[in-house]
Design a protein around this motif. Structure first.
Motif, mmCIF file in Angstrom:
data_model
loop_
_atom_site.group_PDB
_atom_site.id
_atom_site.type_symbol
_atom_site.label_atom_id
_atom_site.label_comp_id
_atom_site.label_asym_id
_atom_site.label_seq_id
_atom_site.Cartn_x
_atom_site.Cartn_y
_atom_site.Cartn_z
ATOM 1 N N VAL A 178 0.856 -1.205 0.000
ATOM 2 C CA VAL A 178 0.000 0.000 0.000
ATOM 3 C C VAL A 178 0.889 1.252 0.000
ATOM 4 O O VAL A 178 0.672 2.196 -0.779
ATOM 5 C CB VAL A 178 -0.937 0.004 1.221
ATOM 6 C CG1 VAL A 178 -1.581 1.369 1.449
ATOM 7 C CG2 VAL A 178 -2.013 -1.074 1.078
ATOM 8 N N ARG A 179 1.918 1.237 0.839
ATOM 9 C CA ARG A 179 2.819 2.397 0.921
ATOM 10 C C ARG A 179 3.506 2.646 -0.432
ATOM 11 O O ARG A 179 3.624 3.794 -0.875
ATOM 12 C CB ARG A 179 3.859 2.189 2.022
ATOM 13 C CG ARG A 179 3.300 2.335 3.440
ATOM 14 C CD ARG A 179 4.341 2.021 4.496
ATOM 15 N NE ARG A 179 3.875 2.295 5.862
ATOM 16 C CZ ARG A 179 4.252 1.563 6.922
ATOM 17 N NH1 ARG A 179 5.085 0.530 6.743
ATOM 18 N NH2 ARG A 179 3.810 1.842 8.138
ATOM 19 N N GLU A 180 3.887 1.579 -1.108
ATOM 20 C CA GLU A 180 4.508 1.737 -2.442
ATOM 21 C C GLU A 180 3.509 2.389 -3.402
ATOM 22 O O GLU A 180 3.846 3.259 -4.197
ATOM 23 C CB GLU A 180 4.917 0.362 -3.008
ATOM 24 C CG GLU A 180 6.153 -0.260 -2.389
ATOM 25 C CD GLU A 180 6.285 -1.737 -2.780
ATOM 26 O OE1 GLU A 180 6.921 -2.484 -2.015
ATOM 27 O OE2 GLU A 180 5.698 -2.139 -3.811
ATOM 28 N N GLY A 181 2.249 1.976 -3.272
ATOM 29 C CA GLY A 181 1.219 2.559 -4.142
ATOM 30 C C GLY A 181 1.032 4.038 -3.883
ATOM 31 O O GLY A 181 0.851 4.846 -4.808
ATOM 32 N N ILE A 182 1.078 4.418 -2.610
ATOM 33 C CA ILE A 182 0.936 5.833 -2.252
ATOM 34 C C ILE A 182 2.090 6.642 -2.841
ATOM 35 O O ILE A 182 1.894 7.711 -3.439
ATOM 36 C CB ILE A 182 0.875 5.990 -0.714
ATOM 37 C CG1 ILE A 182 -0.412 5.355 -0.178
ATOM 38 C CG2 ILE A 182 0.986 7.461 -0.301
ATOM 39 C CD1 ILE A 182 -0.442 5.157 1.321
ATOM 40 N N ASP A 183 3.308 6.086 -2.768
ATOM 41 C CA ASP A 183 4.462 6.771 -3.383
ATOM 42 C C ASP A 183 4.244 6.935 -4.882
ATOM 43 O O ASP A 183 4.495 7.999 -5.453
ATOM 44 C CB ASP A 183 5.750 5.968 -3.164
ATOM 45 C CG ASP A 183 6.239 6.064 -1.718
ATOM 46 O OD1 ASP A 183 7.082 5.239 -1.313
ATOM 47 O OD2 ASP A 183 5.734 6.964 -0.991
ATOM 48 N N ARG A 184 3.745 5.882 -5.518
ATOM 49 C CA ARG A 184 3.525 5.917 -6.970
ATOM 50 C C ARG A 184 2.492 6.993 -7.323
ATOM 51 O O ARG A 184 2.609 7.703 -8.320
ATOM 52 C CB ARG A 184 3.059 4.520 -7.417
ATOM 53 C CG ARG A 184 3.345 4.212 -8.842
ATOM 54 C CD ARG A 184 3.386 2.715 -9.118
ATOM 55 N NE ARG A 184 4.735 2.145 -9.064
ATOM 56 C CZ ARG A 184 4.968 0.840 -8.920
ATOM 57 N NH1 ARG A 184 3.948 -0.008 -8.749
ATOM 58 N NH2 ARG A 184 6.197 0.372 -8.918
ATOM 59 N N VAL A 185 1.485 7.123 -6.487
ATOM 60 C CA VAL A 185 0.469 8.182 -6.716
ATOM 61 C C VAL A 185 1.149 9.546 -6.690
ATOM 62 O O VAL A 185 0.960 10.370 -7.585
ATOM 63 C CB VAL A 185 -0.640 8.122 -5.636
ATOM 64 C CG1 VAL A 185 -1.450 9.414 -5.607
ATOM 65 C CG2 VAL A 185 -1.545 6.915 -5.869
ATOM 66 N N ARG A 186 1.990 9.731 -5.686
ATOM 67 C CA ARG A 186 2.588 11.052 -5.500
ATOM 68 C C ARG A 186 3.583 11.372 -6.610
ATOM 69 O O ARG A 186 3.652 12.486 -7.122
ATOM 70 C CB ARG A 186 3.262 11.138 -4.128
ATOM 71 C CG ARG A 186 2.219 11.134 -3.005
ATOM 72 C CD ARG A 186 2.775 11.345 -1.646
ATOM 73 N NE ARG A 186 1.666 11.454 -0.675
ATOM 74 C CZ ARG A 186 1.702 10.892 0.538
ATOM 75 N NH1 ARG A 186 2.790 10.233 0.927
ATOM 76 N NH2 ARG A 186 0.679 10.994 1.363
ATOM 77 N N HIS A 187 4.359 10.363 -7.030
ATOM 78 C CA HIS A 187 5.391 10.634 -8.045
ATOM 79 C C HIS A 187 4.833 10.751 -9.454
ATOM 80 O O HIS A 187 5.530 11.127 -10.378
ATOM 81 C CB HIS A 187 6.480 9.546 -8.006
ATOM 82 C CG HIS A 187 7.302 9.610 -6.744
ATOM 83 N ND1 HIS A 187 7.411 8.554 -5.861
ATOM 84 C CD2 HIS A 187 7.990 10.638 -6.172
ATOM 85 C CE1 HIS A 187 8.157 8.919 -4.820
ATOM 86 N NE2 HIS A 187 8.529 10.176 -4.994
ATOM 87 N N ASN A 188 3.557 10.370 -9.619
ATOM 88 C CA ASN A 188 3.020 10.387 -11.001
ATOM 89 C C ASN A 188 1.793 11.276 -11.135
ATOM 90 O O ASN A 188 1.030 11.141 -12.084
ATOM 91 C CB ASN A 188 2.654 8.949 -11.416
ATOM 92 C CG ASN A 188 3.894 8.074 -11.591
ATOM 93 O OD1 ASN A 188 4.563 8.129 -12.612
ATOM 94 N ND2 ASN A 188 4.212 7.302 -10.556
ATOM 95 N N GLU A 189 1.587 12.135 -10.136
ATOM 96 C CA GLU A 189 0.442 13.077 -10.155
ATOM 97 C C GLU A 189 -0.876 12.376 -10.510
ATOM 98 O O GLU A 189 -1.658 12.839 -11.334
ATOM 99 C CB GLU A 189 0.712 14.210 -11.165
ATOM 100 C CG GLU A 189 1.821 15.131 -10.700
ATOM 101 C CD GLU A 189 2.497 15.882 -11.856
ATOM 102 O OE1 GLU A 189 3.626 16.323 -11.673
ATOM 103 O OE2 GLU A 189 1.873 15.968 -12.944
ATOM 104 N N VAL A 190 -1.053 11.231 -9.869
ATOM 105 C CA VAL A 190 -2.295 10.465 -10.072
ATOM 106 C C VAL A 190 -3.468 11.214 -9.429
ATOM 107 O O VAL A 190 -3.327 11.765 -8.335
ATOM 108 C CB VAL A 190 -2.133 9.058 -9.444
ATOM 109 C CG1 VAL A 190 -3.468 8.370 -9.254
ATOM 110 C CG2 VAL A 190 -1.181 8.211 -10.293
ATOM 111 N N ASP A 191 -4.616 11.240 -10.117
ATOM 112 C CA ASP A 191 -5.781 11.928 -9.503
ATOM 113 C C ASP A 191 -7.003 11.001 -9.350
ATOM 114 O O ASP A 191 -8.045 11.414 -8.862
ATOM 115 C CB ASP A 191 -6.164 13.176 -10.301
ATOM 116 C CG ASP A 191 -6.347 12.899 -11.788
ATOM 117 O OD1 ASP A 191 -6.458 13.868 -12.563
ATOM 118 O OD2 ASP A 191 -6.401 11.699 -12.172
#
Ligand code: NZQ
Ligand code: ZN
Length: 387
Positions: free
Chosen positions: A77-90
């Motif tokens: 889950v934490r990896e996913g949160i990082d991925r959201v932040r680094h890729n401007e996921v909305d």
């Protein structure tokens, strides 16, 4: 019947060939999605291609986050949160069963928080906002597609905790029964057991003696879960059977059954989560072991509710015109065995001498879920009835 507010904001799109809606339904919430999925079943059965084609056609960019495991882990889950932040996921799109949908919900909550996501699970923080989530369900079981809950295991402590927030209802969930044709027989059965467990938790723990509307609804869902599961096992590509099981599992935990019951608890889940957290047992398989043991423990104090259920859902032979609670429990247990879901800890290869450690683990969740009567000794007593 107790006062209640029933508000479920999730839009359900149900039926054949509905996956094509995931693109437009997601575009309504964002243009850069994190696509969350599991170990690869969706790539084998063609669901991945349909989902990505629909998202691309709708103009939604895709950042992938695969690899969610059954009984999902906080580290992922934490990896996913990082991925959201680094890729401007909305917006987040989840394609899978309960483990995938729950991971996605935790990512949606964690990505909108300035603190670690586990603080939500330990009750230290409450969710104030979350990224929008759309889902494509591929396994009938958890009800996560139409509820606000999620369950995650903290790797280092093996705590498998769950909580809910109104911010975490999926905006839209696509339920195409054909996606479940490839669900193996064991997980088909485990899913039906999970749906039955969701109903039983409400049915057995409500303190309101006058809930005939909810009782009939819950009894019907249990009967449908058993009947449709047997039809799916007989023919895994029986569309109507898959549709019946899918919709039953969704209704079993979308808030409808609990409306008007007042305070209820999830003690069987509280204990099962420890089996999944410590031994990576499939959730439904753990429940088919815990349910009979918990019912036997519960029947000492409250046999009538179990007998009432038995008289409503099972046929008893003539001389037993009034079934007993033990007969009801045995009939339920026999059904679990008939669909090859385990009914003893020994079938999960969990030795009796592990029971104290399991109850040590479970009692933490009992505290968090305010199930105060479930002391370590009580949980051990219940587990000793699951051997
Ligand atoms: O890894 P993938 O490819 O996703 O494979 C999965 C996994 O191996 C496979 N599968 C899923 N759809 C398939 C498929 N295989 C072939 N064809 C398909 N169409 O099935 C395996 C199990 O998947 P999983 O998502 O783990 O199962 P389930 O849906 O039963 O979810 C279990 C999780 O839900 C949580 C449980 O704690 C557990 O972690 N729950 C969530 C709840 C909620 N949000 O309200 C409530 C429930 O009580 C439950 O606690
Ligand atoms: Zn469950």
């Amino acid at each position: 019947m107790q006062n209640f507010v029933f508000h479920n904001p999730t839009k359900i799109i149900f039926g054949r060939d509905t996956i094509a809606s995931i693109g437009p339904e997601t575009k309504a919430w964002g243009t850069r999605c994190l696509l969350v999925y599991g170990g690869g079943s969706i790539k084998k059965n063609g669901i991945y291609d349909k989902v990505t084609a629909s998202l691309q056609e709708a103009g939604v960019a895709i950042i992938e986050h695969g690899g969610v495991q059954s009984n999902p882990l906080l580290s992922h889950v934490r990896e996913g949160i990082d991925r959201v932040r680094h890729n401007e996921v909305d917006v987040v799109v989840a394609v899978g069963g309960g483990s995938v949908l729950d991971s996605a919900k935790a990512i949606c909550a964690g990505a909108a928080a300035a603190h670690d996501v586990w603080k939500f699970f330990s009750g230290k923080k409450s969710v104030k906002a979350a990224l929008p989530l759309t889902t494509v369900l591929t396994l009938a079981a958890s009800g996560s597609e139409m509820n606000s809950g999620m369950v995650i295991t903290r790797d280092e402590t093996r705590e498998k905790f769950g909580f809910g927030s109104r911010h975490l209802y999926p905006k839209t969930s696509i339920l195409d029964p054909e996606t479940t044709y490839t669900v193996p027989k064991n997980y088909t059965a485990y899913g039906a057991v999970d749906a039955i467990a969701h109903v039983l938790e409400y049915y057995m723990t409500t303190e309101d003696p006058a809930t005939p509307v909810q009782d009939r609804l819950m009894e019907g869902l249990i009967l449908n879960a058993m009947d449709s599961c047997e039809r799916c096992l007989a023919d895994p590509r029986d569309y109507n059977a898959r549709a019946d099981l899918m919709w039953t599992a969704t209704l079993a935990l979308n808030g409808l059954t609990g409306a008007g019951l007042g305070r209820v608890g999830f003690p069987m889940h509280m204990i099962e989560h420890s089996l999944s957290a410590l031994y990576n047992v499939a959730h439904g398989a753990g429940l088919s072991v815990v349910i009979p043991g918990w019912l036997r423990w519960h029947s000492a104090a409250n046999p009538d509710r179990i007998t009432h259920l038995g008289s409503r859902i099972f046929r008893f032979d003539a001389q037993h015109n009034e079934p007993t609670s033990s007969q009801t429990i045995r009939k339920l247990e026999n059904w679990f065995a008939r669909v090859k879901s385990p009914i003893r800890l020994s079938e999960l290869n969990i030795p009796d001498e592990h029971i104290p450690a399991i109850s040590d683990n479970a009692v933490n969740l009992a505290r968090f879920w305010r199930l105060d009567q479930y002391t370590k000794d009580t949980i051990e007593e219940i587990l000793s009835l699951c051997r």
